[in-house]
Design a protein around this motif. Structure first.
Motif, PDB file in Angstrom:
ATOM      1  N   MET A 219       0.711  -1.249  -0.096  1.00 23.46           N
ATOM      2  CA  MET A 219      -0.017   0.088   0.117  1.00 23.46           C
ATOM      3  C   MET A 219       0.863   1.220   0.030  1.00 23.46           C
ATOM      4  O   MET A 219       1.695   1.417   0.940  1.00 23.46           O
ATOM      5  N   LYS A 220       0.829   2.288  -1.071  1.00 24.07           N
ATOM      6  CA  LYS A 220       1.635   3.435  -1.131  1.00 24.07           C
ATOM      7  C   LYS A 220       0.852   4.565  -0.438  1.00 24.07           C
ATOM      8  O   LYS A 220      -0.537   4.422  -0.407  1.00 24.07           O
ATOM      9  N   ARG A 221       1.523   5.281   0.462  1.00 22.39           N
ATOM     10  CA  ARG A 221       0.778   6.503   1.054  1.00 22.39           C
ATOM     11  C   ARG A 221       1.583   7.694   0.906  1.00 22.39           C
ATOM     12  O   ARG A 221       3.024   7.721   0.873  1.00 22.39           O
ATOM     13  N   LEU A 222       0.749   8.571   0.577  1.00 27.60           N
ATOM     14  CA  LEU A 222       1.355  10.125   0.662  1.00 27.60           C
ATOM     15  C   LEU A 222       1.306  10.813   1.759  1.00 27.60           C
ATOM     16  O   LEU A 222       0.613  11.016   2.568  1.00 27.60           O
TER      17      LEU A 222
ATOM     18  N   ILE B  67       3.880  16.996   1.273  1.00 26.48           N
ATOM     19  CA  ILE B  67       4.380  17.635  -0.296  1.00 26.48           C
ATOM     20  C   ILE B  67       5.543  18.656   0.069  1.00 26.48           C
ATOM     21  O   ILE B  67       5.299  19.475   1.064  1.00 26.48           O
ATOM     22  N   ILE B  68       6.769  18.314  -0.427  1.00 30.02           N
ATOM     23  CA  ILE B  68       7.809  19.004   0.067  1.00 30.02           C
ATOM     24  C   ILE B  68       8.087  20.082  -0.846  1.00 30.02           C
ATOM     25  O   ILE B  68       8.256  19.989  -2.130  1.00 30.02           O
ATOM     26  N   SER B  69       7.908  21.567  -0.621  1.00 36.96           N
ATOM     27  CA  SER B  69       8.240  22.536  -1.299  1.00 36.96           C
ATOM     28  C   SER B  69       9.666  23.239  -0.938  1.00 36.96           C
ATOM     29  O   SER B  69       9.824  23.925   0.224  1.00 36.96           O
ATOM     30  N   SER B  70      10.682  22.986  -1.619  1.00 32.26           N
ATOM     31  CA  SER B  70      12.084  23.486  -1.440  1.00 32.26           C
ATOM     32  C   SER B  70      12.753  23.808  -2.441  1.00 32.26           C
ATOM     33  O   SER B  70      12.531  23.114  -3.575  1.00 32.26           O
ATOM     34  N   ASP B  71      13.410  24.802  -2.599  1.00 35.08           N
ATOM     35  CA  ASP B  71      14.082  25.536  -3.718  1.00 35.08           C
ATOM     36  C   ASP B  71      13.363  25.916  -4.901  1.00 35.08           C
ATOM     37  O   ASP B  71      13.583  25.383  -5.998  1.00 35.08           O
ATOM     38  N   ASN B  72      12.059  26.092  -4.719  1.00 30.15           N
ATOM     39  CA  ASN B  72      11.253  26.589  -5.611  1.00 30.15           C
ATOM     40  C   ASN B  72      10.612  25.128  -6.315  1.00 30.15           C
ATOM     41  O   ASN B  72      10.041  25.456  -7.671  1.00 30.15           O
ATOM     42  N   THR B  73      10.750  24.103  -6.001  1.00 28.96           N
ATOM     43  CA  THR B  73      10.117  22.918  -6.365  1.00 28.96           C
ATOM     44  C   THR B  73       9.453  22.295  -5.406  1.00 28.96           C
ATOM     45  O   THR B  73       9.421  22.371  -4.176  1.00 28.96           O
ATOM     46  N   GLU B  74       8.283  21.565  -5.959  1.00 33.91           N
ATOM     47  CA  GLU B  74       7.574  20.462  -5.009  1.00 33.91           C
ATOM     48  C   GLU B  74       7.957  18.936  -5.437  1.00 33.91           C
ATOM     49  O   GLU B  74       8.068  18.707  -6.665  1.00 33.91           O
ATOM     50  N   LYS B  75       7.955  18.159  -4.305  1.00 32.89           N
ATOM     51  CA  LYS B  75       8.062  16.868  -4.552  1.00 32.89           C
ATOM     52  C   LYS B  75       7.179  16.265  -3.688  1.00 32.89           C
ATOM     53  O   LYS B  75       6.789  16.729  -2.529  1.00 32.89           O
ATOM     54  N   LEU B  76       6.819  14.895  -3.855  1.00 32.10           N
ATOM     55  CA  LEU B  76       5.774  13.946  -2.774  1.00 32.10           C
ATOM     56  C   LEU B  76       6.892  13.278  -1.893  1.00 32.10           C
ATOM     57  O   LEU B  76       7.629  12.627  -2.545  1.00 32.10           O
ATOM     58  N   LEU B  77       6.297  13.391  -0.752  1.00 34.64           N
ATOM     59  CA  LEU B  77       6.923  12.514   0.255  1.00 34.64           C
ATOM     60  C   LEU B  77       6.238  11.165   0.380  1.00 34.64           C
ATOM     61  O   LEU B  77       5.047  11.383   0.797  1.00 34.64           O
ATOM     62  N   VAL B  78       6.442  10.054   0.104  1.00 35.53           N
ATOM     63  CA  VAL B  78       5.787   8.810  -0.198  1.00 35.53           C
ATOM     64  C   VAL B  78       6.495   7.968   0.551  1.00 35.53           C
ATOM     65  O   VAL B  78       7.495   7.510   0.534  1.00 35.53           O
ATOM     66  N   SER B  79       5.682   6.984   1.177  1.00 32.45           N
ATOM     67  CA  SER B  79       6.030   5.520   1.755  1.00 32.45           C
ATOM     68  C   SER B  79       5.127   4.509   1.433  1.00 32.45           C
ATOM     69  O   SER B  79       4.194   4.716   1.158  1.00 32.45           O
ATOM     70  N   SER B  80       5.949   3.281   1.126  1.00 34.47           N
ATOM     71  CA  SER B  80       5.313   2.092   1.045  1.00 34.47           C
ATOM     72  C   SER B  80       6.033   0.879   1.597  1.00 34.47           C
ATOM     73  O   SER B  80       6.813   0.354   0.414  1.00 34.47           O
ATOM     74  N   GLY B  81       5.835   0.543   2.601  1.00 35.90           N
ATOM     75  CA  GLY B  81       6.548  -0.460   3.390  1.00 35.90           C
ATOM     76  C   GLY B  81       7.957  -0.415   3.329  1.00 35.90           C
ATOM     77  O   GLY B  81       8.254   0.764   4.035  1.00 35.90           O
ATOM     78  N   THR B  82       8.993  -0.860   2.556  1.00 38.44           N
ATOM     79  CA  THR B  82      10.523  -0.810   2.820  1.00 38.44           C
ATOM     80  C   THR B  82      10.864   0.572   2.114  1.00 38.44           C
ATOM     81  O   THR B  82      11.895   1.012   2.259  1.00 38.44           O
TER      82      THR B  82
ATOM     83  N   ILE C  97      10.624   4.750   1.228  1.00 39.86           N
ATOM     84  CA  ILE C  97      10.250   6.101   1.948  1.00 39.86           C
ATOM     85  C   ILE C  97      11.409   6.838   1.233  1.00 39.86           C
ATOM     86  O   ILE C  97      12.627   6.901   1.363  1.00 39.86           O
ATOM     87  N   GLY C  98      10.720   7.872   0.599  1.00 38.95           N
ATOM     88  CA  GLY C  98      11.672   8.958  -0.240  1.00 38.95           C
ATOM     89  C   GLY C  98      10.755   9.730  -1.000  1.00 38.95           C
ATOM     90  O   GLY C  98       9.554   9.990  -0.966  1.00 38.95           O
ATOM     91  N   LEU C  99      11.435  10.755  -1.960  1.00 40.15           N
ATOM     92  CA  LEU C  99      10.696  11.508  -2.575  1.00 40.15           C
ATOM     93  C   LEU C  99      10.635  11.343  -3.826  1.00 40.15           C
ATOM     94  O   LEU C  99      11.323  10.626  -4.615  1.00 40.15           O
ATOM     95  N   VAL C 100       9.380  11.441  -4.664  1.00 41.87           N
ATOM     96  CA  VAL C 100       8.883  11.322  -5.938  1.00 41.87           C
ATOM     97  C   VAL C 100       8.604  12.371  -6.584  1.00 41.87           C
ATOM     98  O   VAL C 100       8.208  13.279  -6.074  1.00 41.87           O
ATOM     99  N   ASP C 101       8.811  12.388  -8.085  1.00 41.33           N
ATOM    100  CA  ASP C 101       8.163  13.400  -8.758  1.00 41.33           C
ATOM    101  C   ASP C 101       6.410  13.891  -8.654  1.00 41.33           C
ATOM    102  O   ASP C 101       5.877  12.960  -8.339  1.00 41.33           O
ATOM    103  N   LEU C 102       6.327  15.089  -8.889  1.00 45.68           N
ATOM    104  CA  LEU C 102       4.969  15.570  -8.477  1.00 45.68           C
ATOM    105  C   LEU C 102       4.032  14.992  -9.526  1.00 45.68           C
ATOM    106  O   LEU C 102       2.726  15.078  -9.273  1.00 45.68           O
ATOM    107  N   SER C 103       4.394  14.510 -10.651  1.00 48.31           N
ATOM    108  CA  SER C 103       3.544  13.850 -11.492  1.00 48.31           C
ATOM    109  C   SER C 103       2.768  12.782 -11.056  1.00 48.31           C
ATOM    110  O   SER C 103       1.667  12.542 -11.605  1.00 48.31           O
ATOM    111  N   GLN C 104       3.267  12.074  -9.932  1.00 50.48           N
ATOM    112  CA  GLN C 104       2.627  10.910  -9.380  1.00 50.48           C
ATOM    113  C   GLN C 104       1.484  11.308  -8.285  1.00 50.48           C
ATOM    114  O   GLN C 104       0.655  10.669  -7.845  1.00 50.48           O
ATOM    115  N   LYS C 105       1.056  12.704  -8.395  1.00 48.22           N
ATOM    116  CA  LYS C 105      -0.003  13.165  -7.349  1.00 48.22           C
ATOM    117  C   LYS C 105      -1.130  12.519  -7.726  1.00 48.22           C
ATOM    118  O   LYS C 105      -2.213  12.438  -6.673  1.00 48.22           O
TER     119      LYS C 105
END
Length: 411
Positions: free
Chosen positions: A1-4, A7-22, A24-32
């Motif tokens: 199960m993937k969980r959001l 939303i990390i807003s740093s250096d004028n960019t946005e990325k998603l902070l996502v976790s799914s079991g093993t 945990i990390g940042l992924v591109d905003l296109s996955q929103k």
């Protein structure tokens, strides 16, 4: 199960902070688009609004900011025509202290007390998640000895939080004798914290790269006293299960479904009560062979049962960890990479009510950016959903069963 998680807003960019079991990390905003709750999580610091029902028969019943049913400053806007709640809007902003902003520019030692102050009931969990993020950014790995200490204190925190939540439920059901016993056990737990570890809510114990050490004999003495508390809890809890009136108030009250998870993204006992788990202890090398406690009904009763069973489970984990501690020698933390002027890290801990996550960026040994994802942020959305369609007398049973705190939500 993937969980959001955020939303990390740093250096004028946005990325998603996502976790799914093993993972945990940042992924591109296109996955929103994978997450139905992206929009409200992006605006998480605004008042939760669910519906604007308008009718001559429907009125707004405002509960708060100070009311007997609220343990913290907050406002529930309950849309009703008399008894049943048709829609719920929650104003969680009263406890906002902008702790993420206060951390920026601080040294690590200065920022840890701020993390601990987000929510005292989860103080150690917050300190663990925050310092883990710093440790990842700096390339520091805790020694096996410190990892065992970390597990012990997290499970201690879990026990007294679960007892506290169950006490709140018994108070709502007017189980006065039962609730008095439970509150005594909660007070006993935090008194033992003060007696053995010099902090009622386990503050000033976790630091970057280490966990404050105590004599091994002290843990053995503490364990004997904790066993008495847990045994007394199990005794009176099992006795409470004979009260049909009490259980009927919780059964089929505030039911959530897996669809609600996909719409909201909550975890902890609220998710385990629906026979699903995202407990990060399943993927930890320190808590080997961990199996989450699961129930199926998804109601207030199931959430209480999960917590009650986890009290015994946590005691077992503490016993095993203290036994291993006796055989393990303290060591210095390992440095996995050379220090850099700027780096980032992610840290997580499993609190009594769900996963706490910190994303940090550091610059010149100071905090440059922080994002805190707390279980209560998601749980109040779940509470909002669980209240709809219920009658007013069910309000405290539903709210208390989630173990959410406005301070944890608003930060």
């Amino acid at each position: 199960m993937k969980r959001l998680l955020g939303i990390i807003s740093s250096d004028n960019t946005e990325k998603l902070l996502v976790s799914s079991g093993t993972f945990i990390g940042l992924v591109d905003l296109s996955q929103k688009t994978d997450f139905k709750y992206y929009d409200w999580l992006r605006d998480r610091d605004y008042v939760y609004t669910d519906s604007n029902i308008a009718s001559e028969e429907v009125f707004n019943f405002r509960l708060g900011p100070l009311a007997g049913a609220n343990q913290e400053c907050s406002i529930y806007h309950l849309k009703t025509y008399g008894e049943r709640m048709l829609a719920v809007n929650i104003d969680q902003t009263y406890k906002s202290r902008k702790i993420e902003n206060l951390m920026v520019g601080r040294s690590f030692d200065e920022a840890i007390p701020l993390a601990e102050s987000v929510c005292s009931n989860f103080a150690f969990s917050h300190s663990v998640a925050f310092t883990q993020a710093i440790e990842e950014a700096l390339g520091i790995e805790l020694s096996d000895y410190s990892k065992l200490l970390r597990v012990i204190f997290l499970e201690i925190e879990r026990i007294y939080n679960h007892i506290y939540v169950i006490a709140k439920l018994s108070i709502s059901a007017a189980q006065k004798v039962y609730s008095s016993h439970l509150l005594y056990l909660f007070e006993r737990c935090i008194s033992l914290n003060s007696k053995y570890f010099n902090s009622t809510f386990l503050k000033k114990i976790k630091r970057v790269g280490e966990v404050k050490d105590f004599p091994k004999e002290l843990f053995l003495n503490y364990l004997e006293e904790l066993k008495k508390v847990v045994n007394e809890f199990k005794k009176i809890y099992n006795f409470s299960l004979d009260s049909r009136n009490y259980l009927d108030r919780l059964h089929n009250t505030g039911i959530l479904t897996i669809e609600d998870f996909y719409n909201i993204g909550f975890d902890g006992p609220a998710l385990k009560a629906m026979n699903y788990s995202l407990d990060i202890r399943e993927f930890s090398k320190t808590t080997k062979n961990f199996k989450p406690i699961l129930e199926e009904e998804g109601d207030s009763l199931a959430r209480m049962i999960v917590r009650a069973k986890e009290v015994s489970q946590s005691l077992e984990i503490i016993e095993e960890s203290i036994e291993l501690l006796q055989e393990t020698q303290p060591e210095s933390p390992k440095s996995l990479k050379t220090s850099q002027k700027r780096d980032s890290g992610i840290g997580q801990s499993e609190s009594a009510s769900g996963t706490i996550t910190y994303y940090v960026e550091i610059k010149d040994q100071k905090i440059d950016y922080v994002y805190i994802s707390t279980p209560s942020t998601f749980l109040f959305r779940a509470i909002q959903k669980a209240l709809v369609g219920q009658i007013f007398t069910d309000f405290p049973f539903i709210v208390d069963s989630f173990g959410a705190f406005f301070c944890d939500c608003a930060r």
